[in-house]
Structure formats: C-alpha cells, structure tokens
Design a protein around this motif. Structure first.
Motif, PDB file in Angstrom:
ATOM      1  N   UNK A 225      53.085  37.627 -72.384  1.00  0.00           N
ATOM      2  CA  UNK A 225      53.255  36.209 -72.054  1.00  0.00           C
ATOM      3  C   UNK A 225      52.340  35.838 -70.880  1.00  0.00           C
ATOM      4  N   UNK A 226      51.742  34.676 -70.985  1.00  0.00           N
ATOM      5  CA  UNK A 226      50.814  34.231 -69.953  1.00  0.00           C
ATOM      6  C   UNK A 226      49.370  34.590 -70.229  1.00  0.00           C
ATOM      7  N   UNK A 227      49.137  35.448 -71.251  1.00  0.00           N
ATOM      8  CA  UNK A 227      47.767  35.841 -71.591  1.00  0.00           C
ATOM      9  C   UNK A 227      47.189  34.893 -72.642  1.00  0.00           C
ATOM     10  N   UNK A 228      45.889  34.667 -72.554  1.00  0.00           N
ATOM     11  CA  UNK A 228      45.219  33.797 -73.522  1.00  0.00           C
ATOM     12  C   UNK A 228      44.034  34.479 -74.195  1.00  0.00           C
ATOM     13  N   UNK A 229      43.578  35.602 -73.656  1.00  0.00           N
ATOM     14  CA  UNK A 229      42.401  36.286 -74.179  1.00  0.00           C
ATOM     15  C   UNK A 229      42.734  37.729 -74.546  1.00  0.00           C
ATOM     16  N   UNK A 230      41.870  38.324 -75.390  1.00  0.00           N
ATOM     17  CA  UNK A 230      41.988  39.734 -75.725  1.00  0.00           C
ATOM     18  C   UNK A 230      43.211  40.038 -76.578  1.00  0.00           C
TER      19      UNK A 230
ATOM     20  N   UNK B 212      52.017  34.640 -66.078  1.00  0.00           N
ATOM     21  CA  UNK B 212      51.649  33.288 -65.659  1.00  0.00           C
ATOM     22  C   UNK B 212      51.746  33.133 -64.143  1.00  0.00           C
ATOM     23  N   UNK B 213      52.846  33.649 -63.578  1.00  0.00           N
ATOM     24  CA  UNK B 213      53.074  33.502 -62.141  1.00  0.00           C
ATOM     25  C   UNK B 213      52.476  34.649 -61.323  1.00  0.00           C
ATOM     26  N   UNK B 214      52.079  35.722 -62.003  1.00  0.00           N
ATOM     27  CA  UNK B 214      51.502  36.901 -61.347  1.00  0.00           C
ATOM     28  C   UNK B 214      52.476  37.519 -60.343  1.00  0.00           C
TER      29      UNK B 214
ATOM     30  N   UNK C 101      49.665  34.477 -78.882  1.00  0.00           N
ATOM     31  CA  UNK C 101      49.436  33.436 -79.891  1.00  0.00           C
ATOM     32  C   UNK C 101      50.360  33.623 -81.096  1.00  0.00           C
ATOM     33  N   UNK C 102      50.634  34.870 -81.472  1.00  0.00           N
ATOM     34  CA  UNK C 102      51.580  35.121 -82.571  1.00  0.00           C
ATOM     35  C   UNK C 102      52.974  34.650 -82.169  1.00  0.00           C
ATOM     36  N   UNK C 103      53.357  34.897 -80.916  1.00  0.00           N
ATOM     37  CA  UNK C 103      54.657  34.421 -80.432  1.00  0.00           C
ATOM     38  C   UNK C 103      54.730  32.899 -80.502  1.00  0.00           C
ATOM     39  N   UNK C 104      53.637  32.240 -80.130  1.00  0.00           N
ATOM     40  CA  UNK C 104      53.601  30.779 -80.201  1.00  0.00           C
ATOM     41  C   UNK C 104      53.676  30.296 -81.645  1.00  0.00           C
ATOM     42  N   UNK C 105      53.024  31.026 -82.556  1.00  0.00           N
ATOM     43  CA  UNK C 105      53.056  30.643 -83.971  1.00  0.00           C
ATOM     44  C   UNK C 105      54.472  30.789 -84.529  1.00  0.00           C
ATOM     45  N   UNK C 106      55.164  31.858 -84.152  1.00  0.00           N
ATOM     46  CA  UNK C 106      56.548  32.040 -84.582  1.00  0.00           C
ATOM     47  C   UNK C 106      57.407  30.851 -84.143  1.00  0.00           C
ATOM     48  N   UNK C 107      57.211  30.430 -82.907  1.00  0.00           N
ATOM     49  CA  UNK C 107      57.973  29.299 -82.393  1.00  0.00           C
ATOM     50  C   UNK C 107      57.630  28.021 -83.150  1.00  0.00           C
ATOM     51  N   UNK C 108      56.344  27.843 -83.466  1.00  0.00           N
ATOM     52  CA  UNK C 108      55.913  26.603 -84.122  1.00  0.00           C
ATOM     53  C   UNK C 108      56.454  26.480 -85.538  1.00  0.00           C
ATOM     54  N   UNK C 109      56.645  27.621 -86.226  1.00  0.00           N
ATOM     55  CA  UNK C 109      57.177  27.559 -87.599  1.00  0.00           C
ATOM     56  C   UNK C 109      58.696  27.688 -87.634  1.00  0.00           C
TER      57      UNK C 109
END
Length: 286
Positions: free
Chosen positions: A112-117, A252-254, A124-132
């Motif tokens: 969580x909090x990562x956007x790359x790699x 996100x908050x480090x 992004x898969x976690x976000x997709x699960x939430x979106x569907x």
C-alpha cells in the motif's frame, strides 16, 4: 470447519513456493480445493482429492467457467511478485463467477502506498478489486525466513552481506506458517475478520545486521550483491533500510503502524500458534 466461516470451496492460482503449501494446508482442513495451473506448466504433486485444472490465466471467461463449475467461494492468487499485474484477468473472472473473497498475491513487503514496480502492481490489483466490488484479504508476510541466505548472499562459513546501514527492523515469516495461517483464517474466521482487510504477519523480527550473530558470522557491508537477482536483492535491502521491510510499514506516511496496523498484528487471528523463528527454520539453536 468452524461454523463462523462463510467460505466452503477454494481455488488457488499458481502452484509454486506459496501456492502448493497453501493447497496442502487447505486440503488438510478437508475442504474442497482446486489448483489452477497454466497450460504446459510442470505437473504438480497435490493431495488426493485436489483437482489440478489447466487454464489460460489471461482468459477471464475460461477461468470464470471453472470457478462457477466448482462453486468456488474464495480465489487465492500466489502468482509471483514479478508478474503481479497479470492477476487482473483472475480478478475479472472472480467477479463474473460471483466469488465471495479474493486473496491477491501479496505475501511479501507491504504494497500500500506504492505506485511503481512490482509493489506498485500489487497495489493496483488491490485497487482493481475494490473498483469491481470483490471483498479482498491482503496478507503481508515480510521476507520468507527460508530466503534469508539468498537475500544476504550467505552460504556456510561466509559473511552476511548488507547494502546500507542494516540497522532497521525487518519482518520475517516462514512459508509453512504463511500457508497454515491462510488455511486457518479462511476456514475458521468470520467474513468480518477478512473482508477488505490487510493482515500483517510476522514470525520473527531482526535487523539485517542482527542476522549475522544468528548465523555465527560477521556483517560485510557491500555496494552490490551477486547473482542474476543481485540488483533485485540490492533494491530490497535498500527498501528495508528505509523501513519498508516491516509488515507494519505505512508506505504513504513512511512510518511504522500501530495497533491493528502494527507488524505482526494479524498473528492474533491464529491464537495459540507457535510461529517459527529464524533459528527454528535454519536450525541455528545449537
């Protein structure tokens, strides 16, 4: 199976280092479980009663048909970290098949909090699960205890090789404990403990420098690590130096999380279990 569990039938995608132990642990609970395998993948040795079904992981419709046929309630993905983005068709298939819960392939450092790699792909898969609209359980395990020698280029009699200071605590969990935990919570916990939750496991905790005395050797601070995955290992160690090796890390908050977001907080869902230590796994008690 506990009456608290709402999940009766399971599908595991990927039969590798985590997938096969999870299949074995679920089978030991005497629940229906199938193993989804890519066409042409090496044959898997599974417990009797477990059906291995070859299906194209890119074909959501084909996967959905299998999930519907076997009345699957929970899909668990154990696809390798480097291919995390390939889970999207599995998620779409789970949606088509009205699966009750999806356990994406986290089983590593917090994403969580990562956007790359690779960690960004997991997020992004976690976000997709939430979106569907599919409930999910994300399980952070830290580094597999079994992988410690690989991570620090250690072999019998050699040094523990550390990039950076090596002074930040890291979470480690054994593969057998991960598999046992997954099977336990999915068959004994109510959905409220699992749906849209992040479970942070920790079998043991050590700095990278602190590994050296466990293995009765010394630390060697280096700029690079060996092998084809040397650069990947170097990146992991740098991330660990910054705090991201702990399962309680908030990307996100480090900062290190507290309470239900603390490293090892998820262990409480398996009461009475004795988690394996680094010394246990690597026979270092002598």
């Amino acid at each position: 199976m506990s009456s608290k569990s709402a999940y009766k039938s399971f599908a595991v995608a990927g039969g590798g280092l985590v997938g096969l132990p999870v299949v074995n642990a679920l089978a030991a609970k005497d629940v229906p479980v199938i193993l989804l395998s890519r066409p042409g993948a090496a044959a898997k040795t599974v417990p009797s009663g477990v059906q291995v079904i070859q299906v194209d992981f890119n074909d959501a419709a084909a996967i959905a048909a299998v999930l519907k046929e076997h009345k699957v309630d929970v899909v668990l993905s154990t696809i390798t970290t480097m291919a995390a983005a390939a889970q999207k068709p599995l998620v779409d298939a789970a949606k088509f098949a009205a699966v009750k819960l999806f356990v994406p392939s986290e089983f590593g450092l917090p994403s969580d909090g990562h956007t790359e790699g690779p960690l960004g792909d997991k997020a992004k898969i976690a976000a997709h699960l939430k979106s569907v609209g599919i409930p999910s359980t994300r399980i952070y395990t830290g580094t597999f205890i079994e992988f410690i020698p690989w991570l620090v280029d250690y072999s019998d009699g050699s040094t523990v090789k550390v990039v950076g200071k090596g002074e930040t605590p890291v979470s480690f969990t054994s593969i057998s404990d991960i598999a046992g935990f997954v099977a336990h919570v999915l068959t004994a916990c109510p959905p409220s403990d699992l749906e849209d939750r992040i479970l942070r496991l920790q079998g043991d905790r050590s700095t990278l420098n602190g590994l050296a005395p466990l293995f009765k050797t010394s630390v060697e601070h280096v700029d690079s690590l060996t092998g084809e995955t040397g650069e990947f290992k170097r990146g992991l160690q740098i991330a660990m130096d910054l705090g991201a090796g702990s399962t309680g890390w908030d990307g996100a908050k480090k900062v290190e999380g507290t309470g239900s977001n603390a490293a090892g907080s998820g262990n409480a869902l398996w009461p009475g279990h004795q988690w394996k230590s680094i010394k246990d796994v690597h026979n270092l008690h002598v």
